[in-house]
Write a protein that holds these residues in place. Structure first.
Motif, PDB file in Angstrom:
ATOM      1  N   ASP A 280     -63.123  10.589  97.432  1.00  0.00           N
ATOM      2  CA  ASP A 280     -64.591  10.577  97.397  1.00  0.00           C
ATOM      3  C   ASP A 280     -65.166   9.426  96.577  1.00  0.00           C
ATOM      4  OD1 ASP A 280     -64.634  12.852  99.005  1.00  0.00           O
ATOM      5  OD2 ASP A 280     -64.645  14.206  97.273  1.00  0.00           O
ATOM      6  N   GLY A 281     -64.630   8.240  96.754  1.00  0.00           N
ATOM      7  CA  GLY A 281     -65.167   7.060  96.084  1.00  0.00           C
ATOM      8  C   GLY A 281     -64.718   6.883  94.648  1.00  0.00           C
ATOM      9  N   ALA A 282     -63.836   7.760  94.172  1.00  0.00           N
ATOM     10  CA  ALA A 282     -63.299   7.665  92.813  1.00  0.00           C
ATOM     11  C   ALA A 282     -61.781   7.552  92.900  1.00  0.00           C
ATOM     12  CB  ALA A 282     -63.685   8.895  92.002  1.00  0.00           C
ATOM     13  N   LEU A 283     -61.175   7.127  91.802  1.00  0.00           N
ATOM     14  CA  LEU A 283     -59.724   7.151  91.722  1.00  0.00           C
ATOM     15  C   LEU A 283     -59.350   8.425  90.974  1.00  0.00           C
ATOM     16  CD1 LEU A 283     -57.149   5.582  92.436  1.00  0.00           C
ATOM     17  CD2 LEU A 283     -57.217   4.634  90.112  1.00  0.00           C
ATOM     18  N   HIS A 284     -58.670   9.328  91.675  1.00  0.00           N
ATOM     19  CA  HIS A 284     -58.282  10.601  91.068  1.00  0.00           C
ATOM     20  C   HIS A 284     -56.876  10.485  90.491  1.00  0.00           C
ATOM     21  CE1 HIS A 284     -58.260  14.825  90.194  1.00  0.00           C
ATOM     22  NE2 HIS A 284     -57.055  14.906  90.760  1.00  0.00           N
ATOM     23  N   ILE A 285     -56.752  10.785  89.217  1.00  0.00           N
ATOM     24  CA  ILE A 285     -55.458  10.769  88.547  1.00  0.00           C
ATOM     25  C   ILE A 285     -54.730  12.048  88.931  1.00  0.00           C
ATOM     26  CG2 ILE A 285     -54.243  10.617  86.339  1.00  0.00           C
ATOM     27  CD1 ILE A 285     -56.110   8.185  87.045  1.00  0.00           C
ATOM     28  N   GLU A 286     -53.676  11.914  89.691  1.00  0.00           N
ATOM     29  CA  GLU A 286     -52.899  13.069  90.118  1.00  0.00           C
ATOM     30  C   GLU A 286     -51.941  13.522  89.020  1.00  0.00           C
ATOM     31  OE1 GLU A 286     -53.102  15.006  92.748  1.00  0.00           O
ATOM     32  OE2 GLU A 286     -54.677  13.841  93.704  1.00  0.00           O
ATOM     33  N   GLN A 287     -51.378  12.569  88.309  1.00  0.00           N
ATOM     34  CA  GLN A 287     -50.445  12.910  87.244  1.00  0.00           C
ATOM     35  C   GLN A 287     -50.354  11.753  86.265  1.00  0.00           C
ATOM     36  OE1 GLN A 287     -48.898  15.890  86.897  1.00  0.00           O
ATOM     37  NE2 GLN A 287     -48.224  15.155  84.908  1.00  0.00           N
ATOM     38  N   VAL A 288     -50.370  12.082  85.003  1.00  0.00           N
ATOM     39  CA  VAL A 288     -50.049  11.116  83.952  1.00  0.00           C
ATOM     40  C   VAL A 288     -49.121  11.839  82.985  1.00  0.00           C
ATOM     41  CG1 VAL A 288     -52.163  11.598  82.627  1.00  0.00           C
ATOM     42  CG2 VAL A 288     -50.923   9.476  82.244  1.00  0.00           C
ATOM     43  N   SER A 289     -47.958  11.256  82.747  1.00  0.00           N
ATOM     44  CA  SER A 289     -46.962  11.877  81.877  1.00  0.00           C
ATOM     45  C   SER A 289     -46.363  10.832  80.961  1.00  0.00           C
ATOM     46  CB  SER A 289     -45.841  12.521  82.695  1.00  0.00           C
ATOM     47  OG  SER A 289     -46.337  13.620  83.417  1.00  0.00           O
ATOM     48  N   VAL A 290     -46.206  11.232  79.705  1.00  0.00           N
ATOM     49  CA  VAL A 290     -45.624  10.359  78.686  1.00  0.00           C
ATOM     50  C   VAL A 290     -44.396  11.072  78.120  1.00  0.00           C
ATOM     51  CG1 VAL A 290     -46.021   9.194  76.480  1.00  0.00           C
ATOM     52  CG2 VAL A 290     -47.911   9.436  78.123  1.00  0.00           C
ATOM     53  N   HIS A 291     -43.279  10.370  78.074  1.00  0.00           N
ATOM     54  CA  HIS A 291     -42.077  10.958  77.484  1.00  0.00           C
ATOM     55  C   HIS A 291     -42.361  11.255  76.011  1.00  0.00           C
ATOM     56  CE1 HIS A 291     -38.018  11.627  76.177  1.00  0.00           C
ATOM     57  NE2 HIS A 291     -37.651  11.678  77.459  1.00  0.00           N
ATOM     58  N   PRO A 292     -41.905  12.379  75.506  1.00  0.00           N
ATOM     59  CA  PRO A 292     -42.155  12.712  74.096  1.00  0.00           C
ATOM     60  C   PRO A 292     -41.743  11.617  73.109  1.00  0.00           C
ATOM     61  CG  PRO A 292     -41.288  14.623  75.228  1.00  0.00           C
ATOM     62  CD  PRO A 292     -41.209  13.476  76.202  1.00  0.00           C
ATOM     63  N   ARG A 293     -40.730  10.822  73.439  1.00  0.00           N
ATOM     64  CA  ARG A 293     -40.329   9.724  72.532  1.00  0.00           C
ATOM     65  C   ARG A 293     -41.424   8.669  72.394  1.00  0.00           C
ATOM     66  NH1 ARG A 293     -35.180   9.989  75.499  1.00  0.00           N
ATOM     67  NH2 ARG A 293     -36.073   8.323  76.739  1.00  0.00           N
ATOM     68  N   ALA A 294     -42.310   8.577  73.375  1.00  0.00           N
ATOM     69  CA  ALA A 294     -43.377   7.568  73.347  1.00  0.00           C
ATOM     70  C   ALA A 294     -44.751   8.188  73.079  1.00  0.00           C
ATOM     71  CB  ALA A 294     -43.398   6.812  74.672  1.00  0.00           C
ATOM     72  N   ALA A 295     -44.773   9.490  72.832  1.00  0.00           N
ATOM     73  CA  ALA A 295     -46.056  10.205  72.684  1.00  0.00           C
ATOM     74  C   ALA A 295     -46.765   9.858  71.386  1.00  0.00           C
ATOM     75  CB  ALA A 295     -45.800  11.707  72.758  1.00  0.00           C
ATOM     76  N   ARG A 296     -48.069  10.127  71.411  1.00  0.00           N
ATOM     77  CA  ARG A 296     -48.939   9.976  70.243  1.00  0.00           C
ATOM     78  C   ARG A 296     -49.073   8.521  69.788  1.00  0.00           C
ATOM     79  NH1 ARG A 296     -51.798  14.129  70.759  1.00  0.00           N
ATOM     80  NH2 ARG A 296     -52.486  14.068  68.636  1.00  0.00           N
ATOM     81  N   ARG A 297     -48.975   7.601  70.741  1.00  0.00           N
ATOM     82  CA  ARG A 297     -49.121   6.172  70.449  1.00  0.00           C
ATOM     83  C   ARG A 297     -50.173   5.510  71.327  1.00  0.00           C
ATOM     84  NH1 ARG A 297     -42.779   4.811  70.621  1.00  0.00           N
ATOM     85  NH2 ARG A 297     -42.155   6.468  69.234  1.00  0.00           N
ATOM     86  N   GLY A 298     -50.923   6.317  72.065  1.00  0.00           N
ATOM     87  CA  GLY A 298     -51.957   5.767  72.926  1.00  0.00           C
ATOM     88  C   GLY A 298     -51.466   5.288  74.278  1.00  0.00           C
ATOM     89  N   VAL A 299     -50.238   5.612  74.640  1.00  0.00           N
ATOM     90  CA  VAL A 299     -49.677   5.145  75.913  1.00  0.00           C
ATOM     91  C   VAL A 299     -50.435   5.754  77.089  1.00  0.00           C
ATOM     92  CG1 VAL A 299     -47.612   5.057  77.361  1.00  0.00           C
ATOM     93  CG2 VAL A 299     -47.415   4.760  74.879  1.00  0.00           C
ATOM     94  N   GLY A 300     -50.714   7.052  77.028  1.00  0.00           N
ATOM     95  CA  GLY A 300     -51.484   7.692  78.093  1.00  0.00           C
ATOM     96  C   GLY A 300     -52.862   7.063  78.231  1.00  0.00           C
TER      97      GLY A 300
END
Length: 125
Positions: free
Chosen positions: A73-93
């Motif tokens: 519908d004219g937008a980009l829908h994020i179906e999935q975003v996943s960050v491995h826990p080793r890279a989490a909490r660093r702003g990667v997502g």
């Protein structure tokens, strides 16, 4: 982390990222999410072939996170975003979402959409 399109050879690694990221939901009392299977390889390949499967890679160029999206519908829908826990909490997502927003703008799409769990601590920001 650098963001780039995923390769076909990396798709199994994206499933591993999904499983590792999903396991964190168990501690939140959401075992059904933790046990949910990642997208099948053919599904990931459809996103990749369409140019809408991106990875954040570490210093060795190995995926640490991924995002798949599709126009709706004219937008980009994020179906999935996943960050491995080793890279989490660093702003990667956040970086992956910004990258997707830039791609959406380039395609003339007017917004990003996403559905997620509001009560999950790492989704709050």
């Amino acid at each position: 982390m650098r963001i780039r399109p995923a390769t076909a050879a990396e798709l199994p690694a994206l499933q591993d990222i999904e499983r590792a990221a999903g396991a964190l939901f168990r501690a939140l009392g959401m075992p059904e999410i933790a046990d949910d299977e990642p997208p099948a390889l053919d599904v990931l390949e459809r996103y990749r072939a369409a140019g809408r499967c991106w990875v954040a890679v570490d210093e060795r160029d190995h995926p640490a996170a991924y995002l798949v999206a599709e126009p709706v519908d004219g937008a980009l829908h994020i179906e999935q975003v996943s960050v491995h826990p080793r890279a989490a909490r660093r702003g990667v997502g956040r970086e992956l979402l910004a990258y997707a927003a830039d791609r959406a703008r380039e395609e003339g799409l007017t917004a990003l959409t996403l559905t997620t769990f509001a009560e999950v601590p790492w989704n709050a920001p």
